[in-house]
Design an enzyme around this catalytic site. Structure first.
Site, PDB file in Angstrom:
ATOM      1  N   ASN A 150       0.809  -1.234   0.000  1.00  7.23           N
ATOM      2  CA  ASN A 150       0.000   0.000   0.000  1.00  7.23           C
ATOM      3  C   ASN A 150       0.837   1.277   0.000  1.00  7.23           C
ATOM      4  O   ASN A 150       0.465   2.255  -0.634  1.00  7.23           O
ATOM      5  CB  ASN A 150      -1.010  -0.016   1.160  1.00  7.23           C
ATOM      6  CG  ASN A 150      -0.337  -0.034   2.508  1.00  7.23           C
ATOM      7  OD1 ASN A 150       0.718  -0.628   2.672  1.00  7.23           O
ATOM      8  ND2 ASN A 150      -0.943   0.620   3.476  1.00  7.23           N
ATOM      9  N   GLY A 226       2.022  -5.946   7.333  1.00  6.59           N
ATOM     10  CA  GLY A 226       1.101  -6.598   6.399  1.00  6.59           C
ATOM     11  C   GLY A 226      -0.158  -7.012   7.120  1.00  6.59           C
ATOM     12  O   GLY A 226      -0.502  -6.464   8.175  1.00  6.59           O
ATOM     13  N   THR A 230      -1.270 -13.027   7.819  1.00  7.18           N
ATOM     14  CA  THR A 230       0.135 -13.306   7.485  1.00  7.18           C
ATOM     15  C   THR A 230       0.996 -13.167   8.734  1.00  7.18           C
ATOM     16  O   THR A 230       1.925 -13.964   8.957  1.00  7.18           O
ATOM     17  CB  THR A 230       0.642 -12.332   6.391  1.00  7.18           C
ATOM     18  OG1 THR A 230      -0.342 -12.213   5.378  1.00  7.18           O
ATOM     19  CG2 THR A 230       1.932 -12.810   5.777  1.00  7.18           C
ATOM     20  N   GLU A 248       3.545  -5.277  12.387  1.00 14.12           N
ATOM     21  CA  GLU A 248       2.603  -4.166  12.187  1.00 14.12           C
ATOM     22  C   GLU A 248       1.506  -4.685  11.287  1.00 14.12           C
ATOM     23  O   GLU A 248       1.725  -4.893  10.091  1.00 14.12           O
ATOM     24  CB  GLU A 248       3.327  -2.980  11.530  1.00 14.12           C
ATOM     25  CG  GLU A 248       4.504  -2.446  12.316  1.00 14.12           C
ATOM     26  CD  GLU A 248       4.101  -1.832  13.645  1.00 14.12           C
ATOM     27  OE1 GLU A 248       2.932  -1.431  13.789  1.00 14.12           O
ATOM     28  OE2 GLU A 248       4.952  -1.773  14.543  1.00 14.12           O
ATOM     29  N   CYS A 282      -3.209   1.733   6.250  1.00 18.44           N
ATOM     30  CA  CYS A 282      -3.602   0.978   7.443  1.00 18.44           C
ATOM     31  C   CYS A 282      -4.219   1.903   8.496  1.00 18.44           C
ATOM     32  O   CYS A 282      -4.899   1.440   9.404  1.00 18.44           O
ATOM     33  CB  CYS A 282      -2.398   0.254   8.011  1.00 18.44           C
ATOM     34  SG  CYS A 282      -0.993   1.355   8.229  1.00 18.44           S
ATOM     35  N   GLU A 461       7.472   0.577  16.071  1.00 18.26           N
ATOM     36  CA  GLU A 461       8.481   1.132  15.179  1.00 18.26           C
ATOM     37  C   GLU A 461       8.626   2.609  15.501  1.00 18.26           C
ATOM     38  O   GLU A 461       7.876   3.157  16.297  1.00 18.26           O
ATOM     39  CB  GLU A 461       8.046   0.934  13.722  1.00 18.26           C
ATOM     40  CG  GLU A 461       7.971  -0.540  13.331  1.00 18.26           C
ATOM     41  CD  GLU A 461       7.658  -0.768  11.863  1.00 18.26           C
ATOM     42  OE1 GLU A 461       6.918   0.054  11.286  1.00 18.26           O
ATOM     43  OE2 GLU A 461       8.140  -1.757  11.308  1.00 18.26           O
TER      44      GLU A 461
END
Ligand code: NDP
Length: 480
Positions: A150, A226, A230, A248, A282, A461
């Site tokens: 994205n 992602g 996943t 994340e 996101c 992060e």
């Protein structure tokens, strides 16, 4: 047709399999380049190169790392137009957005961590009369960075920059759906003189390349952005190997609008937080809760603003809404709009695929869509759609809206609109969310901790957090 290559050991190399995947331009639906269909052989080579590079890179001073990384920044800025155009073609996002946000942010990521590494310090603890303890922060070794489609270069560099700045060497995989700017970055790394093996980029499918990175014995940590599913798969492999993980993941973010907000500013920002990048950020606020006294006004205004957005060729300056990233993603978004209908939702605007003329006639375009009339706990309001689709719901009390907002499995970000200072603080503290924006959205300061709670992930992060993630702490106790 351009053929993308892997970047391993400082060189552009072909995949071991000799096989390639089609790379499709979302705005046209046509294949426009080829991507290596790499596998574990390529990942092994990359990990070997990274392992060989680690002893020297980890001993390189932060100042010397800074010189190389800052050169890379200057090349990203020099090639801004070219990179932005590539990002737009690869992803379908408006070129204006790639030029204003994605590529400048990639440069900022490297600049931020190139300088941050020179400002780290370690603690020391005096055990009075007996010893001095000091903490050594040592780079982990070879680490894996896996990023989504994205915000391709923006998120790819958000992981790579702190890893390299911390003295780690990297095996990285961009999304196979949007590999182009990562490929261009490889060439810039060579030009900037990044030593061979410090960064290795292996292109290909998640279940092959991504899984091989996650399962590789020599790769000590995984930084992943992602989907939640996943993330679960990665954790299943990496956790028993005791790898450090920063995950994340997905979101279903609430946008809470109180009647006392600065209405015009809220509306302007809410149009962006709903539909920017076709809703494929996101952090987009996909569940909009509106205090009842302004619900009707807001509904009418949002719908009319959504209908004014110009859906068009991402390369045109006048385009507000480009293509969504792929046919399958478009179909997924469409299936959620159909679900919303079956759940009793009323589609106030949008809801359909858009057919454009000319160059973009085969592209994957969706109308910005506003839905109302759904309960907060239905699937449409609980599951991540990740497209230009928002659901609006009225509320009456603070307590009620907090219940609605916190009812999902996710907890990435939230937005609160109110001029009441006490309420802003109170609600922010009670939201299940890693990030709360009050009277703003996507206002980023790279020093702040970034990440989600609940099923939106683990770890943070940003700032020194990321540098810490890529290092291991060692306590040295020296007897006096
Ligand atoms: P995916 O989880 O499908 O893919 C992310 C990356 O993981 C891709 O590079 C993908 O490769 C790779 N991958 C896929 N399967 C595996 C596997 N088994 N092992 C290792 N790697 C694998 O996410 P999307 O690319 O579809 O991105 C959208 C998602 O990302 C949304 O859920 C969104 O919310 C989330 N996201 C979260 C952010 C955050 O900061 N929390 C920010 C941005 C997005 P491939 O492309 O080849 O499948």
């Amino acid at each position: 047709m351009l053929t993308i290559e892997n970047y391993i050991g400082g060189e552009m190399v072909l995949p071991a399999s000799g096989l390639y995947l089609d790379n499709i331009e979302p705005a046209t639906g046509e294949v426009y380049s080829q991507i290596p269909d790499s596998d574990d052989r390529d990942v092994n080579l990359a990990a070997d190169a990274a392992r060989a590079a680690f002893p020297k890179w980890s001993k390189t001073s932060p100042e010397a790392r800074f010189e190389i990384l800052i050169r890379l920044v200057s090349f990203i800025e020099r090639d801004l137009d070219e990179l932005a155009r590539a990002e737009s073609i690869d992803n379908g996002k408006p070129l204006t957005l790639a030029r204003a946000m994605d590529i400048p942010r990639a440069a900022s990521n490297f600049r931020f961590y190139a300088t941050a590494a020179m400002h780290t310090s370690n603690e020391s603890h005096e055990t009075v009369g007996q010893a001095i303890n000091y903490t050594l922060r040592q780079p982990l070794g070879v680490v894996g960075c896996i990023s989504p489609w994205n915000l391709p270069l923006y998120l790819f560099t958000w992981k790579i920059a702190p890893a390299i700045a911390a003295g780690c060497t990297v095996v990285a995989k961009p999304s196979e759906i949007t590999p182009m700017t990562a490929y261009m970055l490889s060439k810039l790394c060579i030009e900037a003189g990044l030593p061979a093996g410090v960064l290795n980029i292996v292109h290909g499918l998640g279940p092959k390349v991504g899984a091989a990175i996650v399962g590789h014995r020599d790769i000590k940590a995984i930084s992943f952005t992602g989907g939640t599913k996943t993330g679960e798969e990665i954790a299943r492999t990496a956790a028993p190997m005791f790898k450090k993980m920063s995950l994340e993941l997905g979101g279903k973010n609430p946008n809470i609008i109180f009647a006392d907000c600065n209405y015009d500013e809220m509306l302007e920002t809410t149009v962006r937080s709903s539909f920017a990048n076709q809703g494929q950020i996101c952090l987009c606020g996909s569940r909009i809760f509106v205090e009842r006294p302004i619900y009707e006004r807001f509904k009418n205004d949002l719908v009319s603003r959504a209908m004014e957005l110009n859906i068009g060729d991402p390369l045109e300056d006048s385009t507000n809404i480009g293509a969504v990233v792929s046919r399958s993603h478009m179909e997924k978004i469409q299936s959620y709009i159909d679900l919303a209908r079956t759940e009793g939702g009323k589609i106030l605007c949008g809801g359909h695929r858009v057919s454009l003329d000319g160059r973009c006639s085969g592209g994957f375009f969706m109308e910005p869509t506003v839905i109302e009339g759904l309960p907060h706990d239905c699937r449409t309001n609980q599951e991540e759609i990740f497209g230009p689709v928002v659901s609006i719901m009225p509320f009456d009390t603070e307590e009620e809206v907090l219940g609605f907002a916190n009812s999902v499995r996710y907890g990435l970000s939230a937005t609160v609109w109110t001029e009441n200072l006490s309420r802003a603080h109170r609600v922010s503290a009670l939201l299940d969310s890693g990030i709360v924006w009050v009277n703003c959205w996507l206002l980023r300061d790279l020093r702040t901790p970034f990440g989600g709670v609940k099923d939106s992930g683990i770890g943070r992060e940003g700032g020194f957090e990321a540098l810490k993630f890529f290092t291991e702490e060692k306590n040295v106790c020296v007897k006096i």
